[in-house]
Design a protein around this motif. Structure first.
Motif, PDB file in Angstrom:
ATOM      1  N   GLU A 279       0.827  -1.201   0.000  1.00  0.00           N
ATOM      2  CA  GLU A 279       0.000   0.000   0.000  1.00  0.00           C
ATOM      3  C   GLU A 279       0.867   1.259   0.000  1.00  0.00           C
ATOM      4  N   GLU A 280       1.959   1.230   0.734  1.00  0.00           N
ATOM      5  CA  GLU A 280       2.857   2.389   0.757  1.00  0.00           C
ATOM      6  C   GLU A 280       3.562   2.561  -0.578  1.00  0.00           C
ATOM      7  N   ILE A 281       3.884   1.451  -1.230  1.00  0.00           N
ATOM      8  CA  ILE A 281       4.496   1.544  -2.558  1.00  0.00           C
ATOM      9  C   ILE A 281       3.520   2.206  -3.536  1.00  0.00           C
ATOM     10  N   LYS A 282       2.253   1.849  -3.462  1.00  0.00           N
ATOM     11  CA  LYS A 282       1.247   2.483  -4.319  1.00  0.00           C
ATOM     12  C   LYS A 282       1.129   3.973  -4.010  1.00  0.00           C
ATOM     13  N   ARG A 283       1.268   4.328  -2.750  1.00  0.00           N
ATOM     14  CA  ARG A 283       1.214   5.739  -2.372  1.00  0.00           C
ATOM     15  C   ARG A 283       2.398   6.492  -2.964  1.00  0.00           C
ATOM     16  N   GLN A 284       3.573   5.906  -2.895  1.00  0.00           N
ATOM     17  CA  GLN A 284       4.749   6.546  -3.457  1.00  0.00           C
ATOM     18  C   GLN A 284       4.636   6.665  -4.973  1.00  0.00           C
ATOM     19  N   GLU A 285       4.046   5.659  -5.596  1.00  0.00           N
ATOM     20  CA  GLU A 285       3.839   5.725  -7.048  1.00  0.00           C
ATOM     21  C   GLU A 285       2.909   6.891  -7.399  1.00  0.00           C
ATOM     22  N   ALA A 286       1.847   7.086  -6.621  1.00  0.00           N
ATOM     23  CA  ALA A 286       0.906   8.170  -6.885  1.00  0.00           C
ATOM     24  C   ALA A 286       1.555   9.531  -6.692  1.00  0.00           C
ATOM     25  N   ILE A 287       2.360   9.666  -5.640  1.00  0.00           N
ATOM     26  CA  ILE A 287       3.067  10.934  -5.408  1.00  0.00           C
ATOM     27  C   ILE A 287       4.069  11.206  -6.525  1.00  0.00           C
ATOM     28  N   PHE A 288       4.755  10.147  -6.960  1.00  0.00           N
ATOM     29  CA  PHE A 288       5.737  10.301  -8.026  1.00  0.00           C
ATOM     30  C   PHE A 288       5.050  10.666  -9.345  1.00  0.00           C
ATOM     31  N   GLU A 289       3.861  10.114  -9.578  1.00  0.00           N
ATOM     32  CA  GLU A 289       3.115  10.463 -10.785  1.00  0.00           C
ATOM     33  C   GLU A 289       2.741  11.944 -10.785  1.00  0.00           C
ATOM     34  N   LEU A 290       2.396  12.472  -9.630  1.00  0.00           N
ATOM     35  CA  LEU A 290       2.104  13.897  -9.523  1.00  0.00           C
ATOM     36  C   LEU A 290       3.329  14.722  -9.882  1.00  0.00           C
ATOM     37  N   SER A 291       4.483  14.334  -9.355  1.00  0.00           N
ATOM     38  CA  SER A 291       5.720  15.067  -9.622  1.00  0.00           C
ATOM     39  C   SER A 291       6.150  14.928 -11.078  1.00  0.00           C
ATOM     40  N   GLN A 292       6.080  13.706 -11.594  1.00  0.00           N
ATOM     41  CA  GLN A 292       6.499  13.481 -12.967  1.00  0.00           C
ATOM     42  C   GLN A 292       5.586  14.213 -13.951  1.00  0.00           C
ATOM     43  N   GLY A 293       4.306  14.279 -13.620  1.00  0.00           N
ATOM     44  CA  GLY A 293       3.383  15.011 -14.479  1.00  0.00           C
ATOM     45  C   GLY A 293       3.706  16.492 -14.546  1.00  0.00           C
ATOM     46  N   GLU A 294       4.156  17.056 -13.434  1.00  0.00           N
ATOM     47  CA  GLU A 294       4.557  18.467 -13.438  1.00  0.00           C
ATOM     48  C   GLU A 294       5.757  18.685 -14.349  1.00  0.00           C
ATOM     49  N   GLN A 295       6.699  17.753 -14.295  1.00  0.00           N
ATOM     50  CA  GLN A 295       7.881  17.881 -15.143  1.00  0.00           C
ATOM     51  C   GLN A 295       7.505  17.784 -16.623  1.00  0.00           C
TER      52      GLN A 295
ATOM     53  N   PRO B 130      -2.857   5.911   4.784  1.00  0.00           N
ATOM     54  CA  PRO B 130      -3.559   5.340   5.943  1.00  0.00           C
ATOM     55  C   PRO B 130      -4.316   6.404   6.731  1.00  0.00           C
ATOM     56  N   ASN B 131      -5.374   5.968   7.399  1.00  0.00           N
ATOM     57  CA  ASN B 131      -6.204   6.906   8.166  1.00  0.00           C
ATOM     58  C   ASN B 131      -5.422   7.616   9.257  1.00  0.00           C
ATOM     59  N   GLU B 132      -4.441   6.909   9.841  1.00  0.00           N
ATOM     60  CA  GLU B 132      -3.670   7.498  10.925  1.00  0.00           C
ATOM     61  C   GLU B 132      -2.489   8.337  10.437  1.00  0.00           C
ATOM     62  N   HIS B 133      -2.301   8.426   9.136  1.00  0.00           N
ATOM     63  CA  HIS B 133      -1.165   9.178   8.591  1.00  0.00           C
ATOM     64  C   HIS B 133      -1.409  10.669   8.802  1.00  0.00           C
ATOM     65  N   PRO B 134      -0.410  11.415   9.274  1.00  0.00           N
ATOM     66  CA  PRO B 134      -0.601  12.852   9.539  1.00  0.00           C
ATOM     67  C   PRO B 134      -0.860  13.680   8.276  1.00  0.00           C
ATOM     68  N   ASP B 135      -0.546  13.113   7.115  1.00  0.00           N
ATOM     69  CA  ASP B 135      -0.731  13.864   5.875  1.00  0.00           C
ATOM     70  C   ASP B 135      -2.183  13.797   5.373  1.00  0.00           C
ATOM     71  N   ARG B 136      -2.973  12.928   5.945  1.00  0.00           N
ATOM     72  CA  ARG B 136      -4.320  12.705   5.430  1.00  0.00           C
ATOM     73  C   ARG B 136      -5.209  13.945   5.570  1.00  0.00           C
ATOM     74  N   GLN B 137      -5.097  14.660   6.667  1.00  0.00           N
ATOM     75  CA  GLN B 137      -5.926  15.842   6.882  1.00  0.00           C
ATOM     76  C   GLN B 137      -5.640  16.911   5.834  1.00  0.00           C
ATOM     77  N   HIS B 138      -4.371  17.139   5.557  1.00  0.00           N
ATOM     78  CA  HIS B 138      -4.012  18.127   4.534  1.00  0.00           C
ATOM     79  C   HIS B 138      -4.473  17.684   3.147  1.00  0.00           C
ATOM     80  N   LEU B 139      -4.427  16.383   2.885  1.00  0.00           N
ATOM     81  CA  LEU B 139      -4.873  15.897   1.580  1.00  0.00           C
ATOM     82  C   LEU B 139      -6.375  16.121   1.399  1.00  0.00           C
ATOM     83  N   HIS B 140      -7.142  15.912   2.459  1.00  0.00           N
ATOM     84  CA  HIS B 140      -8.574  16.190   2.394  1.00  0.00           C
ATOM     85  C   HIS B 140      -8.825  17.670   2.111  1.00  0.00           C
ATOM     86  N   GLN B 141      -8.072  18.520   2.765  1.00  0.00           N
ATOM     87  CA  GLN B 141      -8.217  19.958   2.552  1.00  0.00           C
ATOM     88  C   GLN B 141      -7.844  20.333   1.118  1.00  0.00           C
TER      89      GLN B 141
END
Length: 495
Positions: A124-140, A283-294
């Motif tokens: 699941e974390e690997i999929k999360r990193q892939e999604a973040i990397f896709e965001l970055s690669q798309g900007e490039q 994950p629900n307990e991840h501190p980044d989740r609140q900012h992502l919702h916002q």
């Protein structure tokens, strides 16, 4: 030529022979008259100096794009006249053979960074990193494409005086201001990336950066007029030749200029999907989740606002190009409309091509004409108020084409994809039968008409909450944004 033979009998023998399989002449054994040719004194051009056949064939004009793109190209159908046969020679050099297309390779996070880290991360974390990397690669990728549009298209056309600076500013809009905007986000994402390639938090970066996307308001609102001007300028052979040469070059990846100009809009509507994917694997307990919702709420609000302003801009654009044959055709419902639900080409039961607009409160039937080198729309029928509009889906074969005789012998394909609209005026029932390009296209029209009638009731209580389909159109490749966020567009899609 005279061929000497030993004696008379040899001559008879030669002319009594049947032609050999390898030669159509009559030859004696071991002697072929065809081989006896005079040496030529003509100079023969060496084969190595002959230009390849591919380079001798002038580029063929591509069929005019009928979809403003995949949304705008999708949304507008401007006529492109055929290129003149006699055109001036290209001033920027000799023709070259078509080259190999340069394609952009897709990259994955797991293929870019050390795979050893994957053993310590969950799937699941690997999929999360892939999604973040896709965001970055798309900007490039976006930055590269916008820079390419500027350096390979705009700057050369300005330098070669193929188009004036004013025309280029109209077509390219505020594209220059978008490049530093995305460079800023890419820089922030790379700074947040750790040495092993993983990223812990991106939500706070997006919350801080997303308000900058308000810049897109002006760019997207200008796209309808920009596409119209670009299509008109393509009739100039110098513009057409330049764009054709760029299309044949490896750097274009077989994308035309409008595809590059439409990339920012495509990127804008993709942000909600990218954020949703990151949020899905956080994950629900991840501190980044609140900012992502916002951040998700922010981007949806921004896209909706830009979508609204772009729709209003397009609505104004087409209202300004309506031509009235008589003053009685003018309707206050047209003047007061701020929303263009859908528009596109339809045919009546006589096969006449019409361009139909479904505005917020009125259906307008027109014919596309050219006036002063500009595409305009002349009203063909009296505008039909949506409030009084009735519609009916017709079964294939139910409609008759242009009279009983023609209808009796008409091809079944010509009686497909019809629907009927009717309304009462002065106590009389008036009906119009329209034929769509295909079944999907017809269904889109019916959906838009139904939604327009449903929205009419809600506008009386709250105009802002009226259901609308401003991104739907009469094109087979588009879908209503209310159905699926994936197909959310900023402008109607049309043919």
């Amino acid at each position: 030529k005279i061929v000497m033979f030993p004696n008379f009998w040899s001559v008879l023998y030669v002319f009594s022979l049947k032609p050999q399989a390898s030669c159509r002449c009559v030859c004696s054994p071991g002697v072929c008259v065809c081989d006896l040719q005079e040496p030529s004194s003509k100079r023969v051009k060496p084969l190595s100096r002959v230009t390849s056949l591919a380079s001798l064939i002038p580029p063929v004009k591509a069929a005019p794009l009928k979809r403003i793109g995949q949304t705008l190209q999708r949304s507008i159908s401007f006529r492109s006249d055929c290129r003149p046969e006699n055109t001036a020679p290209r001033p920027w050099g000799r023709q070259i053979a078509p080259s190999i297309t340069k394609r952009r390779d897709s990259k994955l996070w797991s293929e870019t960074f050390d795979l050893g880290l994957g053993h310590m991360l969950s799937s699941e974390e690997i999929k999360r990193q892939e999604a973040i990397f896709e965001l970055s690669q798309g900007e490039q990728d976006l930055i590269e494409d916008l820079t390419l549009a500027k350096k390979a298209y705009r700057d050369p056309m300005l330098k070669l005086s193929i188009m004036s600076e004013h025309e280029l500013n109209q077509i390219f809009g505020t594209l220059d201001s978008l490049i530093p905007l995305h460079e800023d986000l890419l820089s922030r994402l790379r700074e947040a990336r750790k040495q092993d390639g993983s990223t812990d938090h991106v939500g706070h970066i997006l919350v801080d950066w997303l308000p900058c996307l308000e810049t897109y308001n002006g760019y997207c609102s200008n796209q309808v007029a920009a596409k119209a001007l670009l299509d008109h300028k393509k009739q100039d052979h110098r513009v057409h030749d330049f764009l054709q040469r760029c299309l044949e070059s490896p750097f274009s990846r077989k994308l035309d200029l409008w595809s590059f100009l439409d990339i920012p809009r495509s990127r804008l509507v993709k942000y909600p999907l990218l954020l949703r994917e990151i949020l899905k694997h956080t994950p629900n307990e991840h501190p980044d989740r609140q900012h992502l919702h916002q951040a998700m709420n922010m981007i949806q609000s921004i896209v909706a606002d830009i979508n609204t302003q772009t729709g209003e801009s397009e609505c104004r654009y087409y209202k300004e190009r309506l031509l009235y044959l008589e003053s009685g055709q003018r309707d206050l419902l047209i003047d007061s409309s701020r929303i263009l639900s859908c528009h596109g080409e339809l045919k009546n039961n006589r096969g006449v091509k019409l361009h139909v607009f479904l505005f917020q409160d009125v259906l307008v039937v027109t014919r596309a004409i050219t006036q002063n080198e500009q595409l305009c729309y002349q009203l063909h029928q009296q505008p039909i108020p949506v409030r009084d509009l009735e519609w009916e889906d017709l079964q294939d074969g139910e409609i008759r084409l242009g009279g009983s005789i023609r209808g009796a012998f008409s091809n079944s394909e010509r009686t497909k994809n019809f629907f009927r609209v009717a309304f009462r005026s002065g106590g009389q029932l008036q009906m119009h039968c329209f034929q769509a390009r295909d079944a999907f296209n017809k269904q889109q029209w019916l959906n838009c008409i139904r939604q327009a009638k449903e929205a009419l009731g809600s506008t009386e209580s709250d105009p802002q909450t009226a259901a609308r389909c401003s991104d739907c159109s009469a094109d087979a490749s588009a879908e209503c944004p209310q159905m699926d966020l994936t197909d959310l567009t900023l402008t109607p899609v049309k043919t």
